[in-house]
Design a protein around this motif. Structure first.
Motif, PDB file in Angstrom:
ATOM      1  N   ASN A 126       2.725  -7.529  -2.975  1.00  0.00           N
ATOM      2  CA  ASN A 126       1.644  -6.586  -2.693  1.00  0.00           C
ATOM      3  C   ASN A 126       0.381  -7.267  -2.167  1.00  0.00           C
ATOM      4  OD1 ASN A 126       0.369  -7.585  -5.101  1.00  0.00           O
ATOM      5  ND2 ASN A 126       1.529  -6.099  -6.312  1.00  0.00           N
ATOM      6  N   ASP A 127       0.301  -8.600  -2.310  1.00  0.00           N
ATOM      7  CA  ASP A 127      -0.860  -9.321  -1.777  1.00  0.00           C
ATOM      8  C   ASP A 127      -0.623  -9.821  -0.352  1.00  0.00           C
ATOM      9  OD1 ASP A 127       1.051 -11.188  -2.471  1.00  0.00           O
ATOM     10  OD2 ASP A 127      -0.353 -12.585  -3.408  1.00  0.00           O
TER      11      ASP A 127
ATOM     12  N   PRO B  99      -0.136  -6.347   5.220  1.00  0.00           N
ATOM     13  CA  PRO B  99      -1.138  -6.572   6.272  1.00  0.00           C
ATOM     14  C   PRO B  99      -2.349  -5.664   6.115  1.00  0.00           C
ATOM     15  CG  PRO B  99       1.068  -6.467   7.211  1.00  0.00           C
ATOM     16  CD  PRO B  99       1.195  -6.052   5.778  1.00  0.00           C
ATOM     17  N   GLU B 100      -3.497  -6.195   6.444  1.00  0.00           N
ATOM     18  CA  GLU B 100      -4.732  -5.417   6.347  1.00  0.00           C
ATOM     19  C   GLU B 100      -4.642  -4.185   7.234  1.00  0.00           C
ATOM     20  OE1 GLU B 100      -9.585  -6.025   6.868  1.00  0.00           O
ATOM     21  OE2 GLU B 100      -8.199  -7.724   7.112  1.00  0.00           O
ATOM     22  N   GLY B 101      -4.980  -3.035   6.672  1.00  0.00           N
ATOM     23  CA  GLY B 101      -4.958  -1.788   7.407  1.00  0.00           C
ATOM     24  C   GLY B 101      -3.636  -1.060   7.367  1.00  0.00           C
TER      25      GLY B 101
ATOM     26  N   ASP C 199      -0.325   0.571   5.268  1.00  0.00           N
ATOM     27  CA  ASP C 199       0.095   1.061   3.964  1.00  0.00           C
ATOM     28  C   ASP C 199       1.151   0.127   3.394  1.00  0.00           C
ATOM     29  OD1 ASP C 199      -1.541   3.312   4.182  1.00  0.00           O
ATOM     30  OD2 ASP C 199       0.045   4.461   5.188  1.00  0.00           O
TER      31      ASP C 199
ATOM     32  N   THR D 226       4.833  -3.862  12.138  1.00  0.00           N
ATOM     33  CA  THR D 226       3.889  -3.436  11.093  1.00  0.00           C
ATOM     34  C   THR D 226       3.897  -4.384   9.903  1.00  0.00           C
ATOM     35  OG1 THR D 226       4.295  -1.136  11.725  1.00  0.00           O
ATOM     36  CG2 THR D 226       3.193  -1.503   9.616  1.00  0.00           C
ATOM     37  N   TYR D 227       5.092  -4.896   9.592  1.00  0.00           N
ATOM     38  CA  TYR D 227       5.251  -5.729   8.398  1.00  0.00           C
ATOM     39  C   TYR D 227       5.889  -7.077   8.760  1.00  0.00           C
ATOM     40  CZ  TYR D 227       4.471  -1.218   6.181  1.00  0.00           C
ATOM     41  OH  TYR D 227       3.939  -0.003   5.809  1.00  0.00           O
TER      42      TYR D 227
END
Length: 364
Positions: A147-148, A151-153, A155, A168-169
């Protein structure tokens, strides 16, 4: 049932199992399992109480369940069965039973009645998938993610197809080094309807379609063989997300307090249990039968859920699962909103052929 009552019950079973006395039973067993947190749950819930109730009995562990089919085939060919009890998934039980390598049994003879008075056959119900399988737990293969490292922005990943979304990931994934589950997820994320997955996967074209979809992330995959691999890779921050058994993720999240969350979407339900190899001598068979009756009773299966978040295979055990563990079970309603039901018969029929194709693809 209190520990004292449990131990007394185990002692009584020694005298009663199969009509054999303790003197007629072997004093050692070799039990085959998967290692890690799951094997430890078996040790705590079954083996240690049984050994305490039966002084002088020793248990040797072999962590070869992933290779159980091949190794039992080789033992049978050599005429030298060295295992007494083997933990396998349901599809492998079907293969071993069909090949005569696992012992057929009568549930009413080998397994104890439920604590609620139900017969063993009714208590285990449809989980008795063949004449050899002794059900133990319901588990799922699903994904955990750091969870850390979201990526910023973006979900947090919540859908199975996020595994295939490198844009995205970004980051490394871990997938099991076998076709099971991976092929199903790949087809789901390539537009195949859930109800059609196994029809498509049963064709050469469908198999190529699944491998092509997996090929879109192949360069970013670390392939695992042991259930403990993904939790360790997550704990070390070497991957962003990875598949493994839900109980292994429970261990890394709850017991190790790592920054890892579960992604339950399209979790694949499966069964795990025991088979008794065909060909044991009378003394070893008597000991193993005694242990199985002890280890699969209502209380013992519920006890295992104290140590790992797998659902017990007996209906009568479910009410005995602790309230604190229920939210971590794959069968919890919040976690089971979109599940994928594993087809045991399909993989019993197709496993060898698709395995060969999958391993050849990996080597490319």
């Amino acid at each position: 049932m209190t520990l004292t009552k449990s131990l007394l019950a185990g002692t009584a079973l020694v005298l009663a199992a199969g009509g054999a006395s303790a003197q007629e039973m072997a004093n050692e067993m070799t039990i085959v399992s998967w290692g890690g947190a799951y094997q430890n749950s078996q040790l705590k819930a079954y083996v240690e109480p049984y050994m305490e109730a039966n002084p002088g009995v020793t248990v040797t562990w072999d962590e070869s369940s992933a290779e159980a089919v091949a190794k039992l085939r080789a033992m049978n060919e050599a005429g030298n069965i060295t295992w007494d009890l083997v933990d396998v998934v349901a599809a492998d039980s079907i293969r071993l039973c069909d090949e005569g390598l696992a012992m057929e049994y009568d549930p009413e003879d080998l397994l104890a009645e439920g604590d609620d008075g139900s017969s063993a056959e009714d208590d285990f119900g449809d989980l008795l998938v063949d004449d050899c399988f002794i059900p133990q737990i319901v588990y799922s293969t699903t994904f955990g993610y750091r969870n850390d490292m979201v990526p910023e922005g973006a979900d947090a990943p919540s859908e199975i197809c996020d595994v295939f979304d490198l844009e995205t990931y970004p980051g490394k994934r871990s997938l099991e080094k076998r076709p099971i589950n991976n092929m199903e997820w790949a087809l789901l994320c390539d537009g195949v309807a859930k109800e059609d997955v196994y029809d498509v996967l049963g064709t050469p074209e469908g198999q190529e379609q699944a491998l092509a979809k997996l090929g879109t992330i192949k360069d970013d995959v670390i392939w695992w063989s042991a259930g403990a691999d993904t939790p360790q890779l997550l704990a070390d921050g070497e991957i962003f997300m990875g598949s493994t058994y839900n109980g292994r993720l429970y261990s890394v999240i709850v017991e190790q307090d790592q920054p890892v969350d579960m992604m339950w979407d399209a979790q694949v339900f499966d069964l795990d249990g025991w088979i008794i190899p065909e060909g044991l001598d009378d003394a070893h068979l008597a000991r193993v039968s005694d242990f199985v009756k002890f280890a699969t009773d209502t209380q013992r299966l519920a006890d295992q859920s104290q140590y790992i978040s797998y659902g017990p295979a007996r209906l009568s055990s479910a009410p005995l699962v602790g309230e604190d563990m229920k939210p971590h079970m794959p069968t919890d309603p919040e976690n089971a909103k979109n599940t994928f039901l594993y087809n045991y018969e399909f993989w019993a029929d197709y496993r060898d052929d698709i395995d060969a194709k999958f391993q050849a693809w990996l080597a490319q």
